[in-house]
Structures are given as structure tokens and as C-alpha cells.
Design a protein around this motif. Structure first.
Motif, PDB file in Angstrom:
ATOM      1  N   ALA A  31     106.279  38.295 -12.032  1.00 60.48           N
ATOM      2  CA  ALA A  31     105.504  39.716 -11.920  1.00 60.48           C
ATOM      3  C   ALA A  31     106.353  40.769 -12.321  1.00 60.48           C
ATOM      4  O   ALA A  31     105.642  41.701 -13.133  1.00 60.48           O
ATOM      5  CB  ALA A  31     105.199  39.796 -10.600  1.00 60.48           C
ATOM      6  N   ILE A  32     107.697  40.604 -12.601  1.00 62.69           N
ATOM      7  CA  ILE A  32     108.557  42.045 -12.939  1.00 62.69           C
ATOM      8  C   ILE A  32     110.050  41.245 -13.319  1.00 62.69           C
ATOM      9  O   ILE A  32     110.258  40.214 -12.533  1.00 62.69           O
ATOM     10  CB  ILE A  32     108.429  42.711 -11.673  1.00 62.69           C
ATOM     11  CG1 ILE A  32     109.081  44.236 -12.228  1.00 62.69           C
ATOM     12  CG2 ILE A  32     109.393  42.276 -10.455  1.00 62.69           C
ATOM     13  CD1 ILE A  32     109.153  45.342 -11.466  1.00 62.69           C
ATOM     14  N   ARG A  33     110.478  41.839 -14.224  1.00 62.61           N
ATOM     15  CA  ARG A  33     111.825  41.270 -14.646  1.00 62.61           C
ATOM     16  C   ARG A  33     113.039  41.611 -13.745  1.00 62.61           C
ATOM     17  O   ARG A  33     113.177  42.734 -13.345  1.00 62.61           O
ATOM     18  CB  ARG A  33     111.996  41.971 -16.128  1.00 62.61           C
ATOM     19  CG  ARG A  33     113.296  41.582 -17.087  1.00 62.61           C
ATOM     20  CD  ARG A  33     113.267  42.152 -18.262  1.00 62.61           C
ATOM     21  NE  ARG A  33     114.535  41.384 -19.075  1.00 62.61           N
ATOM     22  CZ  ARG A  33     114.910  42.019 -20.108  1.00 62.61           C
ATOM     23  NH1 ARG A  33     114.325  42.911 -20.947  1.00 62.61           N
ATOM     24  NH2 ARG A  33     115.913  41.521 -20.512  1.00 62.61           N
ATOM     25  N   VAL A  34     113.843  40.636 -13.753  1.00 65.75           N
ATOM     26  CA  VAL A  34     115.203  40.858 -13.121  1.00 65.75           C
ATOM     27  C   VAL A  34     116.214  40.456 -13.930  1.00 65.75           C
ATOM     28  O   VAL A  34     116.019  39.393 -14.967  1.00 65.75           O
ATOM     29  CB  VAL A  34     115.110  40.259 -11.691  1.00 65.75           C
ATOM     30  CG1 VAL A  34     114.093  40.731 -10.731  1.00 65.75           C
ATOM     31  CG2 VAL A  34     115.070  38.763 -11.860  1.00 65.75           C
ATOM     32  N   PRO A  35     117.539  40.752 -13.908  1.00 69.21           N
ATOM     33  CA  PRO A  35     118.513  40.145 -14.666  1.00 69.21           C
ATOM     34  C   PRO A  35     118.679  38.681 -14.142  1.00 69.21           C
ATOM     35  O   PRO A  35     118.407  38.132 -13.003  1.00 69.21           O
ATOM     36  CB  PRO A  35     119.494  40.866 -14.080  1.00 69.21           C
ATOM     37  CG  PRO A  35     119.220  42.193 -13.479  1.00 69.21           C
ATOM     38  CD  PRO A  35     117.828  41.794 -12.867  1.00 69.21           C
ATOM     39  N   GLU A  36     119.065  38.022 -15.300  1.00 67.72           N
ATOM     40  CA  GLU A  36     119.094  36.369 -15.061  1.00 67.72           C
ATOM     41  C   GLU A  36     120.727  36.149 -14.421  1.00 67.72           C
ATOM     42  O   GLU A  36     121.647  37.016 -14.932  1.00 67.72           O
ATOM     43  CB  GLU A  36     119.150  35.757 -16.514  1.00 67.72           C
ATOM     44  CG  GLU A  36     119.478  34.423 -16.337  1.00 67.72           C
ATOM     45  CD  GLU A  36     118.134  33.580 -16.029  1.00 67.72           C
ATOM     46  OE1 GLU A  36     118.061  32.562 -15.508  1.00 67.72           O
ATOM     47  OE2 GLU A  36     117.055  34.128 -16.399  1.00 67.72           O
ATOM     48  N   VAL A  37     120.888  35.546 -13.457  1.00 70.95           N
ATOM     49  CA  VAL A  37     122.134  35.199 -12.657  1.00 70.95           C
ATOM     50  C   VAL A  37     122.800  33.997 -13.324  1.00 70.95           C
ATOM     51  O   VAL A  37     122.212  32.984 -13.436  1.00 70.95           O
ATOM     52  CB  VAL A  37     121.902  35.117 -11.091  1.00 70.95           C
ATOM     53  CG1 VAL A  37     123.343  34.754 -10.625  1.00 70.95           C
ATOM     54  CG2 VAL A  37     121.096  36.464 -10.603  1.00 70.95           C
ATOM     55  N   GLU A  86     139.310  37.028  -0.513  1.00 76.31           N
ATOM     56  CA  GLU A  86     139.526  36.590  -1.947  1.00 76.31           C
ATOM     57  C   GLU A  86     138.456  37.442  -2.626  1.00 76.31           C
ATOM     58  O   GLU A  86     137.758  38.076  -2.248  1.00 76.31           O
ATOM     59  CB  GLU A  86     138.832  34.898  -2.085  1.00 76.31           C
ATOM     60  CG  GLU A  86     139.708  34.049  -1.582  1.00 76.31           C
ATOM     61  CD  GLU A  86     139.511  32.574  -1.541  1.00 76.31           C
ATOM     62  OE1 GLU A  86     139.938  31.816  -1.370  1.00 76.31           O
ATOM     63  OE2 GLU A  86     138.039  32.392  -1.931  1.00 76.31           O
ATOM     64  N   LYS A  87     139.138  37.723  -3.742  1.00 74.82           N
ATOM     65  CA  LYS A  87     138.217  38.442  -4.819  1.00 74.82           C
ATOM     66  C   LYS A  87     136.986  37.712  -5.422  1.00 74.82           C
ATOM     67  O   LYS A  87     137.149  36.380  -5.699  1.00 74.82           O
ATOM     68  CB  LYS A  87     138.897  38.810  -5.962  1.00 74.82           C
ATOM     69  CG  LYS A  87     138.231  40.065  -6.766  1.00 74.82           C
ATOM     70  CD  LYS A  87     139.175  40.820  -7.872  1.00 74.82           C
ATOM     71  CE  LYS A  87     138.671  41.964  -8.317  1.00 74.82           C
ATOM     72  NZ  LYS A  87     139.893  42.853  -9.166  1.00 74.82           N
ATOM     73  N   ALA A  88     135.776  38.159  -5.443  1.00 85.80           N
ATOM     74  CA  ALA A  88     134.534  37.525  -5.647  1.00 85.80           C
ATOM     75  C   ALA A  88     133.988  38.127  -6.838  1.00 85.80           C
ATOM     76  O   ALA A  88     133.998  39.331  -6.846  1.00 85.80           O
ATOM     77  CB  ALA A  88     133.819  37.293  -4.418  1.00 85.80           C
ATOM     78  N   ALA A  89     133.141  37.377  -7.724  1.00 83.94           N
ATOM     79  CA  ALA A  89     132.213  38.021  -8.537  1.00 83.94           C
ATOM     80  C   ALA A  89     130.795  37.593  -8.404  1.00 83.94           C
ATOM     81  O   ALA A  89     130.547  36.311  -8.037  1.00 83.94           O
ATOM     82  CB  ALA A  89     133.028  37.796  -9.840  1.00 83.94           C
ATOM     83  N   LEU A  90     130.013  38.283  -9.154  1.00 83.22           N
ATOM     84  CA  LEU A  90     128.574  37.940  -9.446  1.00 83.22           C
ATOM     85  C   LEU A  90     128.550  38.144 -10.986  1.00 83.22           C
ATOM     86  O   LEU A  90     128.752  39.236 -11.473  1.00 83.22           O
ATOM     87  CB  LEU A  90     127.575  38.772  -8.827  1.00 83.22           C
ATOM     88  CG  LEU A  90     126.162  38.774  -9.181  1.00 83.22           C
ATOM     89  CD1 LEU A  90     125.644  37.186  -8.747  1.00 83.22           C
ATOM     90  CD2 LEU A  90     125.253  39.897  -8.150  1.00 83.22           C
ATOM     91  N   VAL A  91     127.996  37.305 -11.804  1.00 86.95           N
ATOM     92  CA  VAL A  91     127.592  37.308 -13.372  1.00 86.95           C
ATOM     93  C   VAL A  91     126.320  37.401 -13.482  1.00 86.95           C
ATOM     94  O   VAL A  91     125.557  36.463 -13.299  1.00 86.95           O
ATOM     95  CB  VAL A  91     128.559  36.376 -13.849  1.00 86.95           C
ATOM     96  CG1 VAL A  91     128.468  36.600 -15.497  1.00 86.95           C
ATOM     97  CG2 VAL A  91     130.015  36.227 -13.493  1.00 86.95           C
ATOM     98  N   MET A  92     125.660  38.566 -14.247  1.00 86.23           N
ATOM     99  CA  MET A  92     124.476  38.361 -14.582  1.00 86.23           C
ATOM    100  C   MET A  92     124.386  38.925 -16.059  1.00 86.23           C
ATOM    101  O   MET A  92     125.411  39.267 -16.857  1.00 86.23           O
ATOM    102  CB  MET A  92     123.696  39.476 -13.752  1.00 86.23           C
ATOM    103  CG  MET A  92     123.611  39.228 -12.246  1.00 86.23           C
ATOM    104  SD  MET A  92     123.118  40.513 -11.158  1.00 86.23           S
ATOM    105  CE  MET A  92     124.178  41.653 -11.119  1.00 86.23           C
TER     106      MET A  92
END
Length: 288
Positions: free
Chosen positions: A70-76, A86-92
Motif C-alpha cells: 500500500a505504501i513505500r518503506v525502506p528496504e531492510v 554491544e553496539k548494534a546496527a540496522l542497515v536500510m
């Protein structure tokens, strides 16, 4: 920072040269970066003070919205499940932004997303509202979920923090006990973004609206729309477009304040008494 980013990109098998790393402002919780390699550009969030499921629930929410079409979101592309400290990341996907007024048919697309429904309310996993934990469960009625897991969760946090006490505490308890008299018991259980303020959507360069940073749940679509009216930041014709595709209930103006109350309580618990007066006015309106 670059060694951490290099290690993070290794998880998605991009081993090409890093050409640009640029901090991005706008977030209160995470550090955010525009990262360009020889292969492509990314948006990367990082944090070392979050729960194991912090980035996971954002990624899962984006996937649920994406699956509606229905609507756009960033690709994960990738997310960490960090152990404590711990250091964490989310890449999009990096989406180039355009002027916000160019978001054509945003209201219509959000309404189409809200047409995706379940036969139960809430959500199966804990999420977050800002930096606050948001407990969830599946409930047979919207009133049970909203009272117990939305207002009730902020009540508990506020009592612990000292932001909810004395008359405010009494009024909020009274409101939760009579919630069935104020909001619908079994509205359509729409897929909701859950944290849709003006900073959690953007217009892409081509004018397409994009949703970011969800905290998803299934519930009354009027709950989502009430928040869009609380702090502004939406196109002038947004509500008209939305209403034409998915009309709001006739009593929307009557229930809007009690739906806005949840977000005001969250802001009270995160940022302090500057939101207390607005909370008290809503409570007094409903319970005296």
C-alpha cells in the motif's frame, strides 16, 4: 566508526570500498549515517544502549507494512540482535528525499494500508514507543488492548517515574475503568504504523510518500489519525485524501482526545511535565 560500518556491511556481503560516511541529524535515540560504498548507498542506524530486539521490531514492522503493497518503506538489509552493551546496527536502503509537500496521495496510501486487518487487536511481540518499552499481547477487543497495554503501560511507567500521581493518577484509573463507554469495542483491527508523527514519514525525490520508524500494532485506524493531528507535519490535503478512501467514524472528534492521550502520556514519561497540562485537560474532559 568506519571499522564498525565495514564490519556491518560485511554481513550483507558488500565488501566494496566505502566512499562516504556522513552523520545524519534528526534522531534522539540512535546515531544515524549516510554511507555510500562503490556498490550502493545505505542508511545505517547504530546504538549500544538498546535491548536485543530493538532493531528487530523496527525491521519486522517495516516488513509488515511493505507486504501490504500500500505504501513505500525502506528496504531492510540487515539488523543486529545485540547482547547487553554491544553496539548494534540496522542497515536500510537510502532513499533520497524531496520536498515534503510533494507527497502525492499520502492519505490515500495510508488508508489503503489500514484496510489490511486481522480478527484480533494488539501485537504479538513487545515493541517501543520512542525509547520506552511497549508491552503487547493479542486481545479479543480493542478496548481491552487499549486500556491494558496502551494506557495501562504508560500508567505503570508514570507511577514509577513519579509523573503520574495524586489526582492525575485517580483520573487515569477512572478513565481506564470506563474506556468501553468512550471508544469502540470491536472496530476494524487495521495494521497501524503506531508512531506516525510528522518526523516518521518522508517524501522521496519522486514525490512518493515513505513511512519510516514504525511501532506496529493492529487497532482502530482512528487511533493512528488522532496522532497525526497532535503535532502536525503532514500535507494540507492529507486528511481529505485519507477520509475519501477510508472514512473516519462519525464520533471521531469525540474520541480523538482519548487516543491522543496515549502519546501525550508517553511524552510526559519521556520528557517531563511540559506535557502534564495537556494530559490533565483530557482526563478532566472525560472523567471530571
Amino acid at each position: 566508526m568506519e571499522p564498525f560500518i565495514r564490519h556491518t556491511l560485511f554481513n550483507i556481503k558488500d565488501t566494496s570500498d566505502i566512499q562516504t560516511v556522513k552523520p545524519i541529524s534528526g534522531g534522539d535515540i540512535n546515531q544515524s549515517y549516510y554511507v555510500a560504498t562503490r556498490e550502493q548507498a545505505y542508511f545505517i542506524k547504530s546504538n549500544e544502549h538498546v535491548s536485543e530486539h530493538f532493531f528487530q521490531v523496527e525491521a519486522e514492522g517495516l516488513k509488515l507494512i511493505q507486504e501490504t503493497g500500500a505504501i513505500r518503506v525502506p528496504e531492510v538489509y540487515y539488523y543486529d540482535r545485540p547482547k547487553s552493551g554491544e553496539k548494534a546496527a540496522l542497515v536500510m536502503e537510502w532513499i533520497e528525499s524531496g520536498p515534503s509537500h510533494s507527497a502525492e496521495c499520502f492519505g490515500e496510501h495510508l488508508a489503503n494500508m489500514h484496510q489490511h486487518t486481522l480478527e484480533k487487536y494488539g501485537y504479538g511481540n513487545p515493541t517501543f514507543i520512542g525509547e520506552l518499552n511497549q508491552p503487547n499481547a493479542w486481545c479479543p477487543t480493542w478496548t481491552e488492548y487499549y486500556s491494558r497495554y496502551r494506557l495501562g503501560s504508560q500508567f505503570k511507567i508514570g507511577v514509577e517515574k513519579g509523573t503520574i500521581s495524586s489526582l492525575r493518577k485517580q483520573r487515569l484509573l477512572k478513565l481506564m475503568n470506563k474506556i468501553e463507554q468512550i471508544i469502540p469495542d470491536t472496530p476494524k483491527a487495521s495494521l497501524l504504523h503506531g508512531d506516525l508523527w510528522g518526523g516518521n514519514w518522508m517524501a522521496a525525490k519522486d514525490g512518493e510518500a515513505v513511512l519510516i520508524d514504525p511501532s506496529v500494532l493492529y487497532g482502530d485506524h482512528a487511533f493512528e489519525l488522532a496522532f497525526t493531528e497532535l503535532f502536525g507535519g503532514f500535507p494540507a490535503n492529507f486528511l481529505d485524501e485519507y477520509h475519501a478512501s477510508f472514512p473516519l467514524p462519525d464520533d471521531y472528534q469525540d474520541i480523538k482526545p482519548v487516543y491522543q492521550l496515549f502519546y501525550l502520556l508517553a511524552h510526559l514519561n519521556m520528557f517531563g511535565e511540559m506535557y502534564g497540562g495537556h494530559v490533565d485537560r483530557i482526563l478532566k474532559h472525560y472523567v471530571g
